[in-house]
Scaffold this motif. Structure first.
Motif, PDB file in Angstrom:
ATOM      1  N   UNK A 117     -21.825 -12.131  21.608  1.00  0.00           N
ATOM      2  CA  UNK A 117     -20.110 -12.382  21.421  1.00  0.00           C
ATOM      3  C   UNK A 117     -19.728 -13.627  20.613  1.00  0.00           C
ATOM      4  N   UNK A 118     -20.557 -14.737  20.563  1.00  0.00           N
ATOM      5  CA  UNK A 118     -20.474 -15.840  20.077  1.00  0.00           C
ATOM      6  C   UNK A 118     -20.502 -15.501  18.547  1.00  0.00           C
ATOM      7  N   UNK A 119     -21.613 -14.770  18.189  1.00  0.00           N
ATOM      8  CA  UNK A 119     -21.755 -14.771  16.575  1.00  0.00           C
ATOM      9  C   UNK A 119     -20.714 -13.630  16.259  1.00  0.00           C
ATOM     10  N   UNK A 120     -20.355 -12.723  16.974  1.00  0.00           N
ATOM     11  CA  UNK A 120     -19.264 -11.702  16.556  1.00  0.00           C
ATOM     12  C   UNK A 120     -18.120 -12.593  16.277  1.00  0.00           C
ATOM     13  N   UNK A 121     -17.839 -13.669  17.120  1.00  0.00           N
ATOM     14  CA  UNK A 121     -16.695 -14.364  17.009  1.00  0.00           C
ATOM     15  C   UNK A 121     -16.671 -14.996  15.578  1.00  0.00           C
ATOM     16  N   UNK A 122     -17.959 -15.719  15.264  1.00  0.00           N
ATOM     17  CA  UNK A 122     -17.915 -16.461  14.018  1.00  0.00           C
ATOM     18  C   UNK A 122     -17.911 -15.545  13.065  1.00  0.00           C
ATOM     19  N   UNK A 123     -18.377 -14.235  12.954  1.00  0.00           N
ATOM     20  CA  UNK A 123     -18.155 -13.392  11.945  1.00  0.00           C
ATOM     21  C   UNK A 123     -16.748 -13.001  11.876  1.00  0.00           C
ATOM     22  N   UNK A 124     -15.951 -12.842  13.002  1.00  0.00           N
ATOM     23  CA  UNK A 124     -14.462 -12.618  12.583  1.00  0.00           C
ATOM     24  C   UNK A 124     -13.783 -13.806  11.994  1.00  0.00           C
ATOM     25  N   UNK A 125     -14.457 -15.092  12.419  1.00  0.00           N
ATOM     26  CA  UNK A 125     -13.662 -16.275  11.640  1.00  0.00           C
ATOM     27  C   UNK A 125     -13.950 -16.292  10.284  1.00  0.00           C
ATOM     28  N   UNK A 126     -14.990 -16.055   9.778  1.00  0.00           N
ATOM     29  CA  UNK A 126     -15.324 -15.965   8.335  1.00  0.00           C
ATOM     30  C   UNK A 126     -14.418 -14.767   7.656  1.00  0.00           C
ATOM     31  N   UNK A 127     -14.422 -13.490   8.254  1.00  0.00           N
ATOM     32  CA  UNK A 127     -13.830 -12.477   7.702  1.00  0.00           C
ATOM     33  C   UNK A 127     -12.170 -13.028   7.593  1.00  0.00           C
ATOM     34  N   UNK A 128     -11.485 -13.711   8.374  1.00  0.00           N
ATOM     35  CA  UNK A 128     -10.057 -14.091   8.329  1.00  0.00           C
ATOM     36  C   UNK A 128      -9.979 -15.172   7.439  1.00  0.00           C
ATOM     37  N   UNK A 129     -11.071 -15.731   6.855  1.00  0.00           N
ATOM     38  CA  UNK A 129     -10.871 -17.013   6.000  1.00  0.00           C
ATOM     39  C   UNK A 129     -10.999 -16.669   4.736  1.00  0.00           C
ATOM     40  N   UNK A 130     -11.488 -15.274   4.188  1.00  0.00           N
ATOM     41  CA  UNK A 130     -11.645 -14.737   2.960  1.00  0.00           C
ATOM     42  C   UNK A 130     -10.414 -14.339   2.549  1.00  0.00           C
ATOM     43  N   UNK A 131     -10.132 -14.537   1.094  1.00  0.00           N
ATOM     44  CA  UNK A 131      -8.883 -14.064   0.578  1.00  0.00           C
ATOM     45  C   UNK A 131      -8.953 -12.578  -0.069  1.00  0.00           C
ATOM     46  N   UNK A 132      -9.543 -11.800   0.918  1.00  0.00           N
ATOM     47  CA  UNK A 132      -9.669 -10.333   0.494  1.00  0.00           C
ATOM     48  C   UNK A 132      -8.537  -9.402   1.029  1.00  0.00           C
ATOM     49  N   UNK A 133      -8.017  -8.552   0.261  1.00  0.00           N
ATOM     50  CA  UNK A 133      -6.980  -7.815   0.606  1.00  0.00           C
ATOM     51  C   UNK A 133      -7.096  -6.862   1.658  1.00  0.00           C
ATOM     52  N   UNK A 134      -8.406  -6.417   1.760  1.00  0.00           N
ATOM     53  CA  UNK A 134      -8.713  -5.214   2.727  1.00  0.00           C
ATOM     54  C   UNK A 134      -9.381  -5.878   3.677  1.00  0.00           C
ATOM     55  N   UNK A 135      -9.439  -5.362   5.089  1.00  0.00           N
ATOM     56  CA  UNK A 135     -10.187  -6.025   6.295  1.00  0.00           C
ATOM     57  C   UNK A 135     -11.739  -5.759   5.948  1.00  0.00           C
ATOM     58  N   UNK A 136     -12.381  -6.706   6.357  1.00  0.00           N
ATOM     59  CA  UNK A 136     -14.051  -6.575   6.341  1.00  0.00           C
ATOM     60  C   UNK A 136     -14.199  -6.443   7.855  1.00  0.00           C
ATOM     61  N   UNK A 137     -14.886  -5.399   7.958  1.00  0.00           N
ATOM     62  CA  UNK A 137     -15.295  -5.105   9.410  1.00  0.00           C
ATOM     63  C   UNK A 137     -16.905  -5.488   9.346  1.00  0.00           C
ATOM     64  N   UNK A 138     -17.042  -6.566   9.995  1.00  0.00           N
ATOM     65  CA  UNK A 138     -18.363  -7.473  10.363  1.00  0.00           C
ATOM     66  C   UNK A 138     -18.882  -7.656  11.443  1.00  0.00           C
ATOM     67  N   UNK A 139     -18.228  -7.009  12.653  1.00  0.00           N
ATOM     68  CA  UNK A 139     -18.479  -7.593  13.989  1.00  0.00           C
ATOM     69  C   UNK A 139     -18.988  -6.457  14.736  1.00  0.00           C
ATOM     70  N   UNK A 140     -19.546  -5.317  14.162  1.00  0.00           N
ATOM     71  CA  UNK A 140     -20.123  -4.298  14.877  1.00  0.00           C
ATOM     72  C   UNK A 140     -21.556  -4.624  15.097  1.00  0.00           C
ATOM     73  N   UNK A 141     -22.270  -4.210  16.271  1.00  0.00           N
ATOM     74  CA  UNK A 141     -23.379  -4.462  16.515  1.00  0.00           C
ATOM     75  C   UNK A 141     -24.393  -4.342  15.356  1.00  0.00           C
ATOM     76  N   UNK A 142     -24.349  -3.185  14.572  1.00  0.00           N
ATOM     77  CA  UNK A 142     -25.254  -2.725  13.393  1.00  0.00           C
ATOM     78  C   UNK A 142     -24.852  -3.786  12.442  1.00  0.00           C
TER      79      UNK A 142
END
Length: 202
Positions: A117-142
């Protein structure tokens, strides 16, 4: 988190600076001079003072190394705050070379990131910080497994990989980090870079 050398360098007197491969330090000149210097340093504003990349101490000459370790001991006594040293295995060896400092630092190892869960939270933080117009789904187990395998579980490599992927996403017009974007991203992990370099040395 700041570097200890970066923190003290503005307060150091020019004529007394010692230059080495790993930075510029103030030669430890005894308690009286050190006491005067303490009042020139800005307030820390924290209960802990982190010093990053402590392993660079070993890159200096023996006399410069001793001066720096003396400075660490002086800071611990005068500022009366915990000093936190961060570095590689060489940082631990540097501290071990001084018996008094070794007693003041309690070594801890930082494990690599795993799929939790800590790593997925970290990935969610990265996702929120990037200036991309579409969401990046990086927190799945795979996806988490894929990213950790490729960056070998260290946060610095993960940041490098995701930053490069964000640039690739923008240049490709995707505006999101996807599996396809990651495949197209020019990134080599530490082991791959090391093997590539060693092949050129052979």
């Amino acid at each position: 988190m700041i570097s200890l050398l970066d923190f003290i360098r503005p307060a150091l007197p020019g004529p007394n600076l010692t230059h080495s491969r790993w930075g510029t330090i103030w030669p430890y000149a005894g308690r009286n001079h050190g006491h005067k210097m303490r009042h020139k340093w800005p307030p820390v504003g924290s209960l802990r003072w982190p010093s990053t990349e402590l392993h660079n101490v070993l890159a200096g000459r023996d006399n410069v190394r001793r001066e720096f370790l003396n400075l660490l001991r002086f800071l611990g006594n005068e500022l009366r705050i915990p000093l936190v040293g961060v570095g590689t295995r060489e940082a631990y060896l540097a501290i071990r070379s001084d018996a008094q400092l070794e007693n003041r630092f309690h070594p801890m190892t930082l494990p690599i990131w795993t799929n939790d869960i800590d790593t997925r939270s970290l990935l969610a933080s990265f996702t929120a910080s990037f200036p991309l117009r579409a969401p990046s789904h990086l927190t799945s187990a795979e996806m988490t497994d894929y990213l950790l395998t490729r960056c070998e579980g260290t946060i610095g490599e993960l940041a490098t990989l995701l930053t490069a992927a964000a640039v690739t996403a923008i240049e490709a017009g995707e505006e999101a980090i996807t599996s396809q974007v990651l495949t197209q991203t020019a990134y080599s992990g530490p082991t791959e870079r090391r093997r590539h370099f060693e092949r050129h040395l052979a």
